[in-house]
Motif scaffolding. Sequence first.
Motif, PDB file in Angstrom:
ATOM      1  N   LEU A  21      -4.350 -14.287   0.982  1.00  0.00           N
ATOM      2  CA  LEU A  21      -5.340 -13.464   1.679  1.00  0.00           C
ATOM      3  C   LEU A  21      -6.457 -14.343   2.234  1.00  0.00           C
ATOM      4  CD1 LEU A  21      -6.743 -10.806   2.501  1.00  0.00           C
ATOM      5  CD2 LEU A  21      -7.583 -10.640   0.145  1.00  0.00           C
ATOM      6  N   SER A  22      -6.947 -15.244   1.436  1.00  0.00           N
ATOM      7  CA  SER A  22      -8.003 -16.146   1.882  1.00  0.00           C
ATOM      8  C   SER A  22      -7.538 -16.996   3.066  1.00  0.00           C
ATOM      9  CB  SER A  22      -8.442 -17.039   0.720  1.00  0.00           C
ATOM     10  OG  SER A  22      -9.390 -17.972   1.152  1.00  0.00           O
ATOM     11  N   ASP A  23      -6.323 -17.534   2.978  1.00  0.00           N
ATOM     12  CA  ASP A  23      -5.790 -18.345   4.077  1.00  0.00           C
ATOM     13  C   ASP A  23      -5.555 -17.511   5.325  1.00  0.00           C
ATOM     14  OD1 ASP A  23      -5.907 -20.750   2.756  1.00  0.00           O
ATOM     15  OD2 ASP A  23      -3.785 -20.789   2.218  1.00  0.00           O
ATOM     16  N   ARG A  24      -5.099 -16.291   5.158  1.00  0.00           N
ATOM     17  CA  ARG A  24      -4.928 -15.408   6.321  1.00  0.00           C
ATOM     18  C   ARG A  24      -6.279 -15.178   6.989  1.00  0.00           C
ATOM     19  NH1 ARG A  24      -5.141  -9.543   6.948  1.00  0.00           N
ATOM     20  NH2 ARG A  24      -6.983  -9.951   5.693  1.00  0.00           N
ATOM     21  N   PRO A  65      -6.793  -4.970   1.545  1.00  0.00           N
ATOM     22  CA  PRO A  65      -5.761  -5.917   1.103  1.00  0.00           C
ATOM     23  C   PRO A  65      -6.011  -6.421  -0.318  1.00  0.00           C
ATOM     24  CG  PRO A  65      -6.407  -6.423   3.350  1.00  0.00           C
ATOM     25  CD  PRO A  65      -7.353  -5.355   2.850  1.00  0.00           C
ATOM     26  N   LYS A  66      -7.244  -6.812  -0.620  1.00  0.00           N
ATOM     27  CA  LYS A  66      -7.551  -7.347  -1.947  1.00  0.00           C
ATOM     28  C   LYS A  66      -7.295  -6.297  -3.027  1.00  0.00           C
ATOM     29  CE  LYS A  66     -11.020  -9.943  -4.477  1.00  0.00           C
ATOM     30  NZ  LYS A  66     -12.344 -10.574  -4.414  1.00  0.00           N
ATOM     31  N   LEU A 125      -3.569  -5.850  -3.468  1.00  0.00           N
ATOM     32  CA  LEU A 125      -2.953  -6.972  -4.174  1.00  0.00           C
ATOM     33  C   LEU A 125      -3.200  -6.877  -5.673  1.00  0.00           C
ATOM     34  CD1 LEU A 125      -3.730  -9.910  -1.732  1.00  0.00           C
ATOM     35  CD2 LEU A 125      -1.564  -8.686  -2.044  1.00  0.00           C
ATOM     36  N   LYS A 126      -4.402  -6.502  -6.056  1.00  0.00           N
ATOM     37  CA  LYS A 126      -4.718  -6.356  -7.479  1.00  0.00           C
ATOM     38  C   LYS A 126      -3.896  -5.227  -8.101  1.00  0.00           C
ATOM     39  CE  LYS A 126      -9.233  -8.510  -7.588  1.00  0.00           C
ATOM     40  NZ  LYS A 126      -8.898  -9.453  -8.664  1.00  0.00           N
ATOM     41  N   GLU A 127      -3.778  -4.126  -7.388  1.00  0.00           N
ATOM     42  CA  GLU A 127      -2.966  -2.996  -7.879  1.00  0.00           C
ATOM     43  C   GLU A 127      -1.482  -3.369  -7.919  1.00  0.00           C
ATOM     44  OE1 GLU A 127      -3.908  -0.288  -9.280  1.00  0.00           O
ATOM     45  OE2 GLU A 127      -6.015  -0.135  -8.697  1.00  0.00           O
ATOM     46  N   ALA A 128      -1.024  -4.109  -6.916  1.00  0.00           N
ATOM     47  CA  ALA A 128       0.386  -4.524  -6.877  1.00  0.00           C
ATOM     48  C   ALA A 128       0.714  -5.449  -8.042  1.00  0.00           C
ATOM     49  CB  ALA A 128       0.691  -5.209  -5.547  1.00  0.00           C
ATOM     50  N   LYS A 171       0.831  -1.205   0.000  1.00  0.00           N
ATOM     51  CA  LYS A 171       0.000   0.000   0.000  1.00  0.00           C
ATOM     52  C   LYS A 171       0.867   1.256   0.000  1.00  0.00           C
ATOM     53  CE  LYS A 171      -4.022   1.855   2.480  1.00  0.00           C
ATOM     54  NZ  LYS A 171      -3.861   3.192   2.887  1.00  0.00           N
ATOM     55  N   ALA A 172       1.891   1.276   0.857  1.00  0.00           N
ATOM     56  CA  ALA A 172       2.782   2.440   0.943  1.00  0.00           C
ATOM     57  C   ALA A 172       3.557   2.641  -0.364  1.00  0.00           C
ATOM     58  CB  ALA A 172       3.744   2.283   2.114  1.00  0.00           C
TER      59      ALA A 172
END
Length: 128
Positions: A85-88, A62-63, A66-69, A49-50
């Motif tokens: 993310l799902s597992d977290r 987070p989602k 992740l898509k932007e990353a 994010k940063a």
Amino acid sequence: MRKEKKFKNFSDALERLREAVESAETELEIDGAIQRFEFTFEQAWKALKAFLEDEGIECRSPKGCLKEAYAAELVENEKLWLQMLSDRNTSSRLYSFETSREIFERVKRFYLGAFERLFQTLADRVGD
């Protein structure tokens, strides 16, 4: 400055996760490694994010980050990161012995490597 601090937090969390995964043998140690995975994931997406904000890209979840990353080529396997993310989310909300062992195996086989690749990518960009 903000991205450097977030990168350091991620780096520290990753080091703790490495230690836990390498030494986990007992049920308690495996559970501890899963908690370190959860914490490392948190630090990873906050670092992303940063870094994205530093490039003028805003994301709030987070989602979304992740898509932007993935689009910004900070992570190379969007599907894997979304599974992380799902597992977290699963591991932090409920406990099942079987599920926790499945998650631990994915941490060892896939997620630790993905974190390592992200670390290198961000390390290469932290000075930019």
